[in-house]
Design an enzyme around this catalytic site. Structure first.
Site, PDB file in Angstrom:
ATOM      1  N   ARG A 448       1.259  -1.672   0.243  1.00 47.79           N
ATOM      2  CA  ARG A 448       0.057  -0.332  -0.248  1.00 47.79           C
ATOM      3  C   ARG A 448       0.751   0.875   0.628  1.00 47.79           C
ATOM      4  NH1 ARG A 448      -5.267  -0.742   3.224  1.00 47.79           N
ATOM      5  NH2 ARG A 448      -4.715  -0.046   4.991  1.00 47.79           N
ATOM      6  N   ASP A 449       2.176   1.099   0.168  1.00 48.69           N
ATOM      7  CA  ASP A 449       3.386   2.425  -0.138  1.00 48.69           C
ATOM      8  C   ASP A 449       4.012   2.503  -0.798  1.00 48.69           C
ATOM      9  OD1 ASP A 449       3.079   5.202   0.498  1.00 48.69           O
ATOM     10  OD2 ASP A 449       3.629   5.683   1.989  1.00 48.69           O
ATOM     11  N   ILE A 450       4.294   1.846  -1.929  1.00 48.52           N
ATOM     12  CA  ILE A 450       5.579   1.384  -2.267  1.00 48.52           C
ATOM     13  C   ILE A 450       6.563   3.339  -2.381  1.00 48.52           C
ATOM     14  CG2 ILE A 450       6.858   0.189  -4.051  1.00 48.52           C
ATOM     15  CD1 ILE A 450       4.323  -1.531  -3.786  1.00 48.52           C
TER      16      ILE A 450
END
Ligand SMILES: *[C@@H]1O[C@H](CO)[C@@H](O)[C@H](O)[C@H]1NC(C)=O
Ligand SMILES: *[C@@H]1O[C@H](CO)[C@@H](O)[C@H](O)[C@H]1NC(C)=O
Ligand SMILES: *[C@@H]1O[C@H](CO)[C@@H](O)[C@H](O)[C@H]1NC(C)=O
Ligand SMILES: *[C@@H]1O[C@H](CO)[C@@H](O)[C@H](O)[C@H]1NC(C)=O
Length: 651
Positions: A448-450
């Protein structure tokens, strides 16, 4: 009686003192003789104490006489030149004179598989080269003067990096450079044994072992010979390089002789142990037993000295260890008292993670999740080791990553930026880590937060994905009526604003943004001074449409990049950034392309399913309602807790 004994003791002491002074005087005398010999255009240094070498940049002489040209600083160069100029031309005929030199050097890379740049023996018009660059320019040239005949520089490079821009043959070669880095002659680092049948043997420049080099120029035949060999063999009769070079137009009447070494994105140490030089006639052979030794860590293989070193090191190590243990224990007791934590019964179910009291509603679930994240193990994921909780605070304990996060090496000044080969290695690593989360663990985990700032670098510049699962944790503290779309603007997949549900394909979208930023050195959304936002996907896509996608590459890479890899990464980045989740490749397909196991899918410009920028901007406004460029973005209210799941069972 007592006095007499004291006196006798004092006398003995004084006597010893004198004998030491005597030796020192002899030593000074020898140094003086050595220094005066050197004025006659011949010199020999076993170690460089009192040599008077002209040092520049990282060059230093260590207490035992070793000449160290660089330290563990990145993008550094070091110079060391013989203090007085030498006459390289016969002043009456204008012809270049013969000379001969021999030196012993060692290159010790910081990490054994990542090489720093090399060393060069150089003859230059000045001992104070200015405006020169480290890295591939070896501290001798720069972008503008490389190859310029006005440089009047002759160098023998011991090069550990293959620079395509200079047509280097490999990443371990010896070359003769005239006025620039495109060698006039070069060969893989190797030597010929003298007997029995002149067998050809390879050598590694970055082995950390000392090696000897001979550079000999014969003015009559204009032959320049270069020979290299390990210390264990005598001088090979067959030189490695032998080139006919008319030096008379290259050297000037007065030139400085010396060494230059440089580091690049990776650091290393460059040493010269001894140096012998002679104008006309051959240089005196170095006496290997008189050379200073390399520092213990690097020299440990050639060790009869190993035990001696341990005699000194071991007691120190033990006392330091005891000291640290004692203070650690004291600190532990103090901390324990201060924090007075209570382990809840339910917490012990989840194994050896650290805990405290102040249990709140939902905390049990929360710990279950941390425990499951702690069980994720992959070489490209930052390992979560445990956590501490105290009142409202939570500390997650991760493996220490000495090189910090990737964004520091991408959005930075040119000198600090990461080389393409390291960038490509990081990209492949992160793809492998993400594939593990998506497909290879017992549950499907969506990150979810690359983004580059969530990619951390270990000591050997392996990329590791960090911060996974944190998004889920933030959710806990927020209004239970609201699901928050978590992530960073610019990396958020468009469908998130509709569904509020993260999937592996929304991670692929984030990975696409990551690929583009690593290859282009630009953030997904950049606010221009004009106030207009530049959307990276559109910018790269415009180049693709023009058939010039390589133009989107990071200019900080200079000429040191593999065009096919850069092109693949940029195209993959666009494929992953497509609007419809189904159109994006899976992480498995992405990794297969990156590893060269599958070809990049053929796509024409019209096949790409990309939003145009005006839609993109509108969407951000709808989702966000503010103009903030990053952070968590509230999406649609939802009472269903399943829709915010960060991990879910495989069907
Ligand atoms: C490396 O060299 C630089 C410049 O000479 C110096 O400032 C720095 O302290 C050195 N670092 C180490 C670790 O020796
Ligand atoms: C390149 O090096 C030369 C010679 O050292 C120097 O005069 C020149 O200013 C340098 N150029 C740049 C752009 O630094
Ligand atoms: C020596 O190195 C060359 C080029 O790097 C390579 O082609 C050759 O196979 C090597 N020889 C041996 C004996 O390792
Ligand atoms: C070498 O170069 C010098 C200066 O350019 C020239 O005068 C001389 O003729 C050259 N010698 C040979 C053998 O080419």
């Amino acid at each position: 009686m007592q006095k007499e004994m004291d006196w006798a003791g004092g006398g003995r002491w004084r006597c010893q003192y004198f004998s030491v002074t005597g030796k020192t005087l002899v030593l000074f005398f020898l140094l003086w003789v050595q220094n005066s010999l050197s004025t006659a255009n011949r010199f020999i240094f076993h170690g460089f104490d009192g040599s008077g070498l002209r040092l520049n940049g990282g060059g230093t002489i260590e207490p035992n006489g070793l000449l160290r040209l660089t330290n563990f600083t990145k993008y550094e160069f070091g110079h060391a030149f013989f203090p007085s100029p030498l006459p390289f031309l016969n002043s009456s005929t204008g012809e270049a004179l013969s000379f001969s030199t021999s030196f012993v050097f060692a290159i010790v890379p910081r990490y054994h598989d990542i090489s720093s740049h090399g060393i060069a023996f150089a003859i230059t018009p000045t001992a104070n080269l200015t405006g020169v660059l480290p890295s591939q320019h070896l501290g001798l040239f720069n972008h503008t003067n490389n190859g310029d005949p006005r440089n009047h520089i002759l160098a023998v490079e011991l090069d550990t990096i293959q620079n395509k821009e200079f047509s280097d043959i490999n990443d371990n070669h010896v070359g003769i450079d005239v006025n620039g880095l495109r060698s006039v002659s070069s060969a893989p680092t190797s030597f010929f044994l003298n007997s029995p049948n002149f067998q050809h043997e390879n050598l590694s420049l970055i082995s950390g072992q000392p090696m000897r080099v001979w550079v000999e120029f014969d003015g009559k035949s204009m032959k320049l010979n270069v020979t290299i060999a390990p210390l264990s063999v005598p001088k090979p009769q067959i030189p490695l390089l032998s080139s006919k070079i008319n030096l008379s137009s290259i050297v000037l009447g007065e030139m400085y002789a010396g060494f230059s070494a440089s580091t690049g994105a990776a650091a290393g140490l460059h040493y010269i142990l001894g140096w012998s030089f002679s104008m006309d006639g051959s240089a005196e052979e170095l006496k290997l037993s008189n050379l200073p030794s390399l520092p213990p860590k690097e020299a440990e293989e050639n060790s009869g000295k190993k035990t001696k070193i341990w005699v000194i090191v071991l007691p120190i190590a033990i006392s330091v260890f005891l000291l640290i243990s004692a203070s650690g224990f004291a600190l532990l007791m103090k901390t324990k008292k201060m924090f007075e934590e209570v382990v809840e019964d339910w917490e012990t179910e989840y194994g050896p993670h650290r805990i405290s009291h102040d249990s709140r509603q939902g905390m049990k679930e929360f710990v279950a999740e941390i425990a499951s994240i702690g069980r994720l193990r992959h070489r490209n994921l930052v390992q979560l080791l445990g956590y501490c909780r105290r009142r409202g605070e939570l500390l997650l304990i991760y493996d220490f990553m000495p090189n910090g996060s990737l964004d520091n090496y991408i959005f930075c000044r040119k000198e600090e930026s990461l080389s393409w080969s390291l960038r490509f290695k990081v990209i492949r690593g992160i793809a492998a880590g993400l594939l593990y989360l998506h497909e290879e663990w017992e549950q499907v985990v969506v990150h979810r937060d690359i983004k580059a700032s969530n990619v951390l670098l270990d000591a050997e510049f392996n990329g590791k994905l960090g911060d996974f699962g944190l998004a889920r944790l933030y959710d806990r503290g927020s209004n239970p009526q609201t699901t928050r779309v978590v992530g960073t603007l610019g990396y958020l997949a468009p469908e998130l604003s509709r569904t509020g549900k993260s999937t592996t394909r929304s991670d692929v979208f984030g990975f696409g943004a990551f690929l583009l930023e690593v290859a282009s050195g630009k953030k997904p959304i950049e606010l221009k001074t004009s106030g207009i936002e530049m959307v990276l996907v559109d910018w790269v896509f415009d180049f693709l449409k023009k058939g010039a996608i390589l133009e989107a590459r990071d200019r900080k890479l200079g000429d040191e990049y593999a065009a096919d890899e850069v092109e693949m990464v940029l195209k993959l980045g666009l494929m992953c950034s497509q609007h419809s989740p189904e159109a994006r490749p899976s992480m498995r397909q992405v990794l297969q392309c990156l590893e060269g196991e599958a070809p990049l899918p053929e796509m024409s410009v019209n096949d790409f399913d990309l939003l145009d920028s005006s839609h993109r901007m509108n969407r951000f406004v709808v989702v966000d309602g503010t103009s903030s460029n990053s952070g968590t973005v509230p999406a649609y209210p939802s009472s269903s807790s399943s829709s915010e799941s960060q991990s879910f069972k495989r069907p």
